[in-house]
Scaffold this motif. Structure first.
Motif, short mmCIF file in Angstrom:
data_model
loop_
_atom_site.label_atom_id
_atom_site.label_comp_id
_atom_site.label_asym_id
_atom_site.label_seq_id
_atom_site.Cartn_x
_atom_site.Cartn_y
_atom_site.Cartn_z
N GLU A 125 1.25 -1.22 0.10
CA GLU A 125 0.06 0.22 0.08
C GLU A 125 0.95 1.61 -0.25
O GLU A 125 1.82 1.21 0.72
CB GLU A 125 -1.01 0.12 1.26
CG GLU A 125 -1.38 1.42 1.42
CD GLU A 125 -2.32 0.91 2.76
OE1 GLU A 125 -3.03 0.33 3.25
OE2 GLU A 125 -3.01 2.74 3.32
N THR A 238 -13.02 3.74 3.28
CA THR A 238 -12.39 3.69 4.68
C THR A 238 -13.02 5.14 5.75
O THR A 238 -13.14 6.27 5.12
CB THR A 238 -10.85 3.73 5.30
OG1 THR A 238 -10.72 2.39 3.73
CG2 THR A 238 -10.49 3.83 6.29
N GLY A 349 -2.61 0.48 8.18
CA GLY A 349 -1.84 1.06 7.94
C GLY A 349 -0.15 0.62 8.76
O GLY A 349 -1.27 1.18 10.23
N ASP A 356 4.36 7.70 11.17
CA ASP A 356 3.02 8.12 11.07
C ASP A 356 3.15 9.52 11.10
O ASP A 356 3.24 9.83 11.95
CB ASP A 356 2.41 7.08 11.93
CG ASP A 356 0.98 8.28 12.21
OD1 ASP A 356 0.78 8.55 10.98
OD2 ASP A 356 0.24 7.27 13.09
N TRP A 364 5.62 2.47 15.07
CA TRP A 364 4.79 1.72 14.11
C TRP A 364 5.52 0.58 15.83
O TRP A 364 6.82 0.71 15.86
CB TRP A 364 5.46 1.31 13.15
CG TRP A 364 4.63 2.47 12.68
CD1 TRP A 364 5.23 2.92 11.61
CD2 TRP A 364 3.08 2.61 12.23
NE1 TRP A 364 4.91 3.68 10.35
CE2 TRP A 364 3.36 3.57 10.88
CE3 TRP A 364 2.03 2.14 13.15
CZ2 TRP A 364 1.52 4.32 10.70
CZ3 TRP A 364 1.30 2.68 12.04
CH2 TRP A 364 0.90 3.73 11.37
N THR A 386 -4.94 -2.42 0.31
CA THR A 386 -5.84 -1.65 0.89
C THR A 386 -6.99 -1.71 0.84
O THR A 386 -7.88 -0.88 1.69
CB THR A 386 -5.34 -0.29 -0.06
OG1 THR A 386 -6.06 -0.64 -1.26
CG2 THR A 386 -3.80 -0.07 0.35
O1 FO1 Z 1 -0.42 6.02 9.57
C1 FO1 Z 1 -2.04 5.91 9.64
N1 FO1 Z 1 -2.75 5.55 8.68
C2 FO1 Z 1 -3.93 6.62 8.55
N2 FO1 Z 1 -5.08 6.09 7.49
C3 FO1 Z 1 -4.33 4.86 7.02
C4 FO1 Z 1 -5.51 3.06 7.23
O2 FO1 Z 1 -3.67 2.60 8.53
C5 FO1 Z 1 -4.71 2.61 6.25
O3 FO1 Z 1 -3.69 2.63 5.50
C6 FO1 Z 1 -5.93 1.66 6.07
O4 FO1 Z 1 -6.20 1.10 6.49
C7 FO1 Z 1 -5.81 1.63 4.18
O5 FO1 Z 1 -5.60 0.56 4.20
C8 FO1 Z 1 -6.15 6.04 7.39
C9 FO1 Z 1 -6.50 6.02 6.48
C10 FO1 Z 1 -7.94 6.11 5.91
O6 FO1 Z 1 -8.67 5.63 4.25
C11 FO1 Z 1 -8.25 6.68 6.71
C12 FO1 Z 1 -7.54 7.90 7.70
C13 FO1 Z 1 -6.59 7.22 8.25
C14 FO1 Z 1 -5.97 8.01 9.57
C15 FO1 Z 1 -4.05 7.32 9.09
C16 FO1 Z 1 -3.93 7.86 10.44
O7 FO1 Z 1 -3.64 9.17 11.03
N3 FO1 Z 1 -2.17 7.28 10.45
#
Ligand code: FO1
Ligand code: 5AD
Ligand code: MET
Ligand code: SF4
Length: 429
Positions: A125, A238, A349, A356, A364, A386
């Motif tokens: 991703e 998401t 993620g 982050d 992480w 994703t």
């Molecule tokens: O590392 C982060 N990933 C964030 N993500 C990513 C997430 O951890 C993953 O990338 C998704 O689950 C997609 O695989 C977000 C994804 C969204 O669609 C909306 C909000 C967030 C918020 C964060 C975040 O604050 N920090």
């Protein structure tokens, strides 16, 4: 591992204390707000009951998806395409001013370098998270886009996502804030999934003194509209809530119920993130305490109970635990265990490469540590893509969720069960 699967299955069949309900039908999406508020306020033995109930519902969800006992994460790299933003959320340290960044946006080559680093480490991703429409507020942003012939930030996001797909094969997940129906439609062919946190339905937060005062893109009516538009555009999406930004328990209940309604109506909400606010030293909200962890955990459990089966509930592992505390009741391990008890089935993620950028002071966890805490709770940790399995092919939700232009990239990375292809199978069909 057999042991661990057994643990999960046992809990699903018989939640602690023999709570009299069937987790498969225990859907609170139509519950009245007061009922949900009462659950959000649960503490002590009541909280234990709530967690048992949510854990059982998570197990029913996983069984329904054909992956009992599996908790997922997405191996990703984070691309902070621009840290300029037209909004002023009081909890955010990501957004900054032109004088504090070397350039308004990362160049496409810089994006590709990050993506290639990720590819080398087994990531699938590329998360694009960025400020909202900075060209409306900052001349530096406007001029940067103009000089390169991009009509808008979203236009540039599209070009970057296309380059990532073409040059690296990794899957873009786009989190650029508010998008119009036309923008959603244009981005759909360069990314299999996108996201935007609802944050909260609270209108008080947009008033003077509130965390969203001065952030037009955080108007709840606007955000609910984007979420509905994304559903109509059939984009695996998401969303989620940010807990502890000054919203009341009633706001929190209404926010979760609003997301549940959207999930029922459109089927596009693939995952709900329940994220705890972390106080940052140089924001207007630096004096506020971090959301009390039990209160946050109750919100995670309630999210699980109000969401339809099939919707993943995610909490980030790096926002759990007090930093530097390895042993006590506030260790990351302890708090992560609590999140699993509260019914999450995904850590979101996690990156072996990039920080982050939204919470840069929170590293992480190592994947070994995350696998261990997950196994201790009775689950196997597996990487996912994703986009979640039920949106692939003719999956549970029927076809048509993935644009034909991105479908080959998704297929190249997916295993038979729709999660990330196991390393030892790469190259085999
Ligand atoms: O590392 C982060 N990933 C964030 N993500 C990513 C997430 O951890 C993953 O990338 C998704 O689950 C997609 O695989 C977000 C994804 C969204 O669609 C909306 C909000 C967030 C918020 C964060 C975040 O604050 N920090
Ligand atoms: C990308 C997402 O990160 C969240 N976000 C922004 N700032 C913070 C913070 N200080 N603590 C936790 N989450 C935050 C918001 O929910 C945003 O939508
Ligand atoms: C860095 S915050 C995440 C993306 C967007 N600015 C939003 O708040 O929704
Ligand atoms: S949270 Fe997103 S919209 Fe709010 S200031 Fe930060 S980057 Fe901008």
């Amino acid at each position: 591992m057999a042991d661990h699967f057994g643990g999960a299955a046992r809990r699903g069949a018989s939640p602690d204390g023999g709570v009299p309900f069937d987790p498969a039908t225990d859907d609170l999406s139509g519950a009245d707000v007061d009922t949900v508020v009462a659950l959000l306020a649960a503490r002590g033995p009541e909280l234990d009951d709530l967690l048992a109930r949510a854990g059982a519902r998570r197990d029913a969800h996983l069984a329904g998806q054909g992956r009992a006992g599996v908790v997922t994460y997405s191996p990703k790299v984070f691309v902070p395409l621009t840290r300029l933003c037209r909004d002023r959320c009081h909890y955010c340290t990501f957004a900054t001013v032109p004088g504090r960044v070397p350039t308004a946006y990362l160049e496409i080559d810089e994006v590709l370098d990050i993506a290639r680093d990720g590819a080398a480490q087994g990531c699938t991703e590329v998360l694009f998270t960025l400020g909202d429409r900075p060209e409306d507020r900052w001349r530096a942003a406007h001029e940067w886009l103009d000089a390169r012939g991009y009509a808008s930030t979203i236009d540039y996001v599209r070009a970057c996502a296309q380059a990532v797909l073409d040059e690296t094969g990794l899957l873009p997940h786009l989190n650029p804030g508010v998008m119009s129906p036309a923008e959603l439609a244009s981005l759909r062919s360069v990314a299999p999934s996108m996201g935007m946190m609802l944050e909260s339905t609270s209108t008080l937060l947009v008033e003077p003194g509130g965390a969203h005062f001065g952030s037009p893109d955080k108007d709840p009516a606007v955000r609910l509209q984007v979420l509905a538009d994304a559903g109509r555009a059939r984009i695996p999406f998401t969303s989620g809530v940010l807990v502890g930004i000054g919203e009341t328990l009633r706001d929190r209940a209404e926010s979760l119920l609003a997301l549940a309604r959207l999930a029922h109506e459109h089927g596009h909400l693939q995952e709900i993130i329940v994220q705890n606010f972390r106080a940052k030293p140089d924001t207007a909200m630096r004096g506020e305490p971090d959301a009390e962890f039990d209160e946050f955990v109750a919100a995670v459990a309630v999210a699980r109970l109000v969401m339809p089966l099939g919707v993943t509930v995610q909490a980030p592992p790096n926002l759990a635990g007090e930093l530097g505390d390895e042993t006590t009741e506030h260790s990351a391990h302890h708090d992560q265990e609590l999140l699993l008890r509260a019914g999450i089935d995904d850590w979101g993620g996690v990156s072996p490469v990039t920080p982050d950028h939204v919470n840069p002071e929170r590293p992480w966890p190592g994947l070994d540590d995350l696998a261990r805490v997950t196994a201790d709770a009775g689950f196997m940790l597996r990487p996912r893509l994703t986009v979640h399995p039920r949106y692939l092919g003719d999956g549970h939700l029927g076809g048509g969720w993935i644009d034909p232009a991105v479908a080959p990239a998704v297929a190249a990375l997916a295993d038979d069960d729709g999660l990330a292809r196991r390393r030892d199978r790469v190259g085999s069909a």
